[in-house]
Write an enzyme that holds these catalytic residues in place. Sequence first.
Site, PDB file in Angstrom:
ATOM      1  N   ASN A 176       1.697 -46.092   2.595  1.00 41.95           N
ATOM      2  CA  ASN A 176       1.943 -45.647   1.908  1.00 41.95           C
ATOM      3  C   ASN A 176       2.693 -44.339   2.896  1.00 41.95           C
ATOM      4  O   ASN A 176       2.374 -44.854   4.388  1.00 41.95           O
ATOM      5  CB  ASN A 176       0.571 -43.775   1.655  1.00 41.95           C
ATOM      6  CG  ASN A 176       0.321 -42.802   1.339  1.00 41.95           C
ATOM      7  OD1 ASN A 176       1.094 -41.982   0.851  1.00 41.95           O
ATOM      8  ND2 ASN A 176       0.508 -41.871   2.654  1.00 41.95           N
ATOM      9  N   ILE A 179       4.592 -37.405   6.047  1.00 39.61           N
ATOM     10  CA  ILE A 179       4.762 -36.568   7.130  1.00 39.61           C
ATOM     11  C   ILE A 179       3.848 -35.708   7.337  1.00 39.61           C
ATOM     12  O   ILE A 179       3.649 -34.680   6.783  1.00 39.61           O
ATOM     13  CB  ILE A 179       5.752 -35.944   7.576  1.00 39.61           C
ATOM     14  CG1 ILE A 179       7.381 -37.606   7.182  1.00 39.61           C
ATOM     15  CG2 ILE A 179       6.320 -35.426   8.570  1.00 39.61           C
ATOM     16  CD1 ILE A 179       8.968 -36.831   6.847  1.00 39.61           C
ATOM     17  N   TYR A 180       2.939 -35.612   8.534  1.00 34.29           N
ATOM     18  CA  TYR A 180       1.575 -35.006   8.657  1.00 34.29           C
ATOM     19  C   TYR A 180       1.594 -34.361  10.543  1.00 34.29           C
ATOM     20  O   TYR A 180       2.204 -35.191  10.890  1.00 34.29           O
ATOM     21  CB  TYR A 180       0.244 -35.580   8.347  1.00 34.29           C
ATOM     22  CG  TYR A 180       0.433 -36.543   7.319  1.00 34.29           C
ATOM     23  CD1 TYR A 180       0.470 -35.832   6.505  1.00 34.29           C
ATOM     24  CD2 TYR A 180       0.322 -37.546   7.457  1.00 34.29           C
ATOM     25  CE1 TYR A 180       0.311 -36.981   4.891  1.00 34.29           C
ATOM     26  CE2 TYR A 180       0.000 -38.992   6.812  1.00 34.29           C
ATOM     27  CZ  TYR A 180       0.199 -37.619   5.322  1.00 34.29           C
ATOM     28  OH  TYR A 180       0.455 -39.121   4.219  1.00 34.29           O
ATOM     29  N   ARG A 193      -2.989 -34.381  11.002  1.00 36.68           N
ATOM     30  CA  ARG A 193      -3.336 -33.361  10.320  1.00 36.68           C
ATOM     31  C   ARG A 193      -3.094 -33.550   9.241  1.00 36.68           C
ATOM     32  O   ARG A 193      -1.887 -33.316   8.677  1.00 36.68           O
ATOM     33  CB  ARG A 193      -3.343 -31.766  10.705  1.00 36.68           C
ATOM     34  CG  ARG A 193      -3.071 -30.943   9.434  1.00 36.68           C
ATOM     35  CD  ARG A 193      -3.204 -29.127   9.935  1.00 36.68           C
ATOM     36  NE  ARG A 193      -2.454 -28.150   9.570  1.00 36.68           N
ATOM     37  CZ  ARG A 193      -2.299 -28.282   7.995  1.00 36.68           C
ATOM     38  NH1 ARG A 193      -1.036 -29.397   8.347  1.00 36.68           N
ATOM     39  NH2 ARG A 193      -2.764 -27.530   7.411  1.00 36.68           N
ATOM     40  N   TRP A 194      -4.065 -33.889   8.184  1.00 39.31           N
ATOM     41  CA  TRP A 194      -3.308 -34.400   6.841  1.00 39.31           C
ATOM     42  C   TRP A 194      -4.433 -33.529   5.618  1.00 39.31           C
ATOM     43  O   TRP A 194      -5.787 -33.914   5.880  1.00 39.31           O
ATOM     44  CB  TRP A 194      -3.246 -35.993   6.550  1.00 39.31           C
ATOM     45  CG  TRP A 194      -4.240 -36.156   6.938  1.00 39.31           C
ATOM     46  CD1 TRP A 194      -6.037 -36.653   6.335  1.00 39.31           C
ATOM     47  CD2 TRP A 194      -4.311 -37.963   7.318  1.00 39.31           C
ATOM     48  NE1 TRP A 194      -6.602 -36.946   7.733  1.00 39.31           N
ATOM     49  CE2 TRP A 194      -5.356 -38.823   7.813  1.00 39.31           C
ATOM     50  CE3 TRP A 194      -3.401 -38.245   7.566  1.00 39.31           C
ATOM     51  CZ2 TRP A 194      -5.923 -39.638   7.908  1.00 39.31           C
ATOM     52  CZ3 TRP A 194      -3.894 -40.064   7.898  1.00 39.31           C
ATOM     53  CH2 TRP A 194      -4.399 -40.863   8.011  1.00 39.31           C
ATOM     54  N   LEU A 195      -4.635 -33.511   4.954  1.00 39.73           N
ATOM     55  CA  LEU A 195      -5.263 -32.495   3.632  1.00 39.73           C
ATOM     56  C   LEU A 195      -5.316 -33.193   2.434  1.00 39.73           C
ATOM     57  O   LEU A 195      -5.063 -35.068   2.436  1.00 39.73           O
ATOM     58  CB  LEU A 195      -4.343 -31.113   3.020  1.00 39.73           C
ATOM     59  CG  LEU A 195      -3.298 -30.288   3.835  1.00 39.73           C
ATOM     60  CD1 LEU A 195      -3.185 -28.897   3.064  1.00 39.73           C
ATOM     61  CD2 LEU A 195      -4.297 -29.578   4.890  1.00 39.73           C
ATOM     62  N   ARG A 198      -3.314 -35.799   0.461  1.00 40.26           N
ATOM     63  CA  ARG A 198      -2.227 -35.878   0.663  1.00 40.26           C
ATOM     64  C   ARG A 198      -2.569 -37.890   1.037  1.00 40.26           C
ATOM     65  O   ARG A 198      -3.902 -38.193   0.922  1.00 40.26           O
ATOM     66  CB  ARG A 198      -1.641 -35.568   1.612  1.00 40.26           C
ATOM     67  CG  ARG A 198      -0.973 -34.728   1.602  1.00 40.26           C
ATOM     68  CD  ARG A 198      -0.498 -34.002   1.034  1.00 40.26           C
ATOM     69  NE  ARG A 198       1.279 -34.356   1.825  1.00 40.26           N
ATOM     70  CZ  ARG A 198       1.865 -34.114   2.598  1.00 40.26           C
ATOM     71  NH1 ARG A 198       1.216 -33.016   3.063  1.00 40.26           N
ATOM     72  NH2 ARG A 198       2.998 -34.808   3.326  1.00 40.26           N
ATOM     73  N   GLY A 199      -1.275 -38.212   1.000  1.00 39.47           N
ATOM     74  CA  GLY A 199      -0.970 -40.162   0.330  1.00 39.47           C
ATOM     75  C   GLY A 199      -1.997 -40.712   1.205  1.00 39.47           C
ATOM     76  O   GLY A 199      -3.332 -41.091   1.635  1.00 39.47           O
ATOM     77  N   ASP A 311       3.625 -21.792  11.377  1.00 41.00           N
ATOM     78  CA  ASP A 311       3.030 -22.271  10.257  1.00 41.00           C
ATOM     79  C   ASP A 311       4.324 -22.022   9.522  1.00 41.00           C
ATOM     80  O   ASP A 311       5.282 -20.915   9.766  1.00 41.00           O
ATOM     81  CB  ASP A 311       2.185 -22.408   9.523  1.00 41.00           C
ATOM     82  CG  ASP A 311       1.997 -23.966   8.946  1.00 41.00           C
ATOM     83  OD1 ASP A 311       2.911 -24.558   8.358  1.00 41.00           O
ATOM     84  OD2 ASP A 311       1.405 -24.946   9.408  1.00 41.00           O
TER      85      ASP A 311
END
Length: 511
Positions: A176, A179-180, A193-195, A198-199, A311
């Site tokens: 996978n 972009i984080y 920081r990935w939600l 997300r992959g 952000d």
Amino acid sequence: MHYRDLRDFIAALETRGELKRVGQPVSPRLEMTDLCDRTLRAEGPALLFEAPQTGNTRYASPVLGNLFGTPRRVALGMGAENVSALRDIGQLLAMLKEPEPPKGLRDAWDKFPLYKKVLDMAPKTIRRAPVQEVVEEGPEVDLARLPVWHCWPGDVAPLITWGLTVTRGPAKKRQNLGIYRQQVISRNQVIMRWLAHRGGALDFRDWRRTRPGEPFPVSVVLGCDPATILGAVTPVPDTLSEYQFAGLLRGSRTELTQSLGNDLQVPAFAEIVLEGHLSPCEAGFSGVSEHGIPLKEIDGYLHALEGPYGDHTGYYNEQDWFPVFTIDRLTRRPDAIYHSTYTGKPIDEPAVLGVALNEVFVPILQKQFPEIVDFYLPPEGCSYRMAVVSIRKQYAGHAKRVMMGCWSFLRQFMYTKFIVVVDDDIDTRDWKEVMWAITTRMDPVRDTVLVENTPIDYLDFASPVSGLGGKMGMDATNKWPGETDREWGRPIVKDAAVAARVDQLWQTLGL
């Protein structure tokens, strides 16, 4: 034109007058953000900062910013000459997402070259990779030597923004790419920081379930060819890898090399690669990082308190806990270029990307919903929080069906809060027409759909609960029998013959 690596793209942009070199000292702390923001809002060129410097600290790596600051540069990066050509890419993705069986021998023969091309674009692996010419390990790794941007005055720390993160789940063959953003918390640690949807986060979740207590391998790529970067932010079908899709855009197979410390493959002609792992830790652990950031154990792995950061909403976001990525090794080219961006109040670079990728979404939606004429995500709406859809309306309630379909069809629209549906006589990209349709074809009670307790962007502080909030659909179409008992308004239309005569007269009046 197609680009083997980031340097090919830089050279092509410079030839076209789409890139400017900045020889004066400019600091990655606040100054580069300000310069790029002003340049982007003026629809100016990409910027290559050749003398990055903060105080007495000079950085060896030049910094590339505002790379995708205009829709045209996004199109060029995807191998197209203009934004309208991106619809062709969307049509290809629509077909690959839901391929139809051939209608006969001739149809199969016509489709064969395309499927063969897709198969032929499987990435190839090379051993001697430019990105591994310089290797720094262990105590040699020091992120302070990279010109990592500190984007806004209220940001807590420098932030890696264009890191292409490579992961693989424990039972998956396909890697996978995502972009984080990554907050620097020590010389060799960042916060990933990935939600949760997300992959990369899903791969990590599966790893924790099947291999708890083991380090989770991660490689982060900084500065690779534009097709690979854009492939990571495009809705690629699950049957197609991002590397394979990048090959289709580029017209040549993506050249990869294996990371030195794990089995993840990275672009061989990238500028910089960070290799490492998400670290397991003892239950109940708490502490602080080298830079004073709070740390604690969550689900058996080391996490840190991330943020606040300015952000894409135009606000500073809330703090939250995310896993810590420990960098064991940094590989790079000898004269590596550091690629960065910022996010802020629209319009920023991600919003420009959204404008261009909007053209890719349209054919994908049209394949599922042929009645859709156009679909527009206004950049002022953070590029995903509001959508305007025009349709060829065919029956009562049709607009509401389209709303529900858009919310549920692609995960990219899961966080879209507002959908406005209009008839095909309305230009979705002209706010004057959209406002006219809303104010003349809508009843606020009858034509508004409200849905409670739906997934909402974690960064949306307007929602009553973090990650959970409402959605609103607005039916601004002409109403059919069954939707109203009243006689519907008849629009004013000019006389065609008179308009033609006035067209001729207009040329002579000098008005």
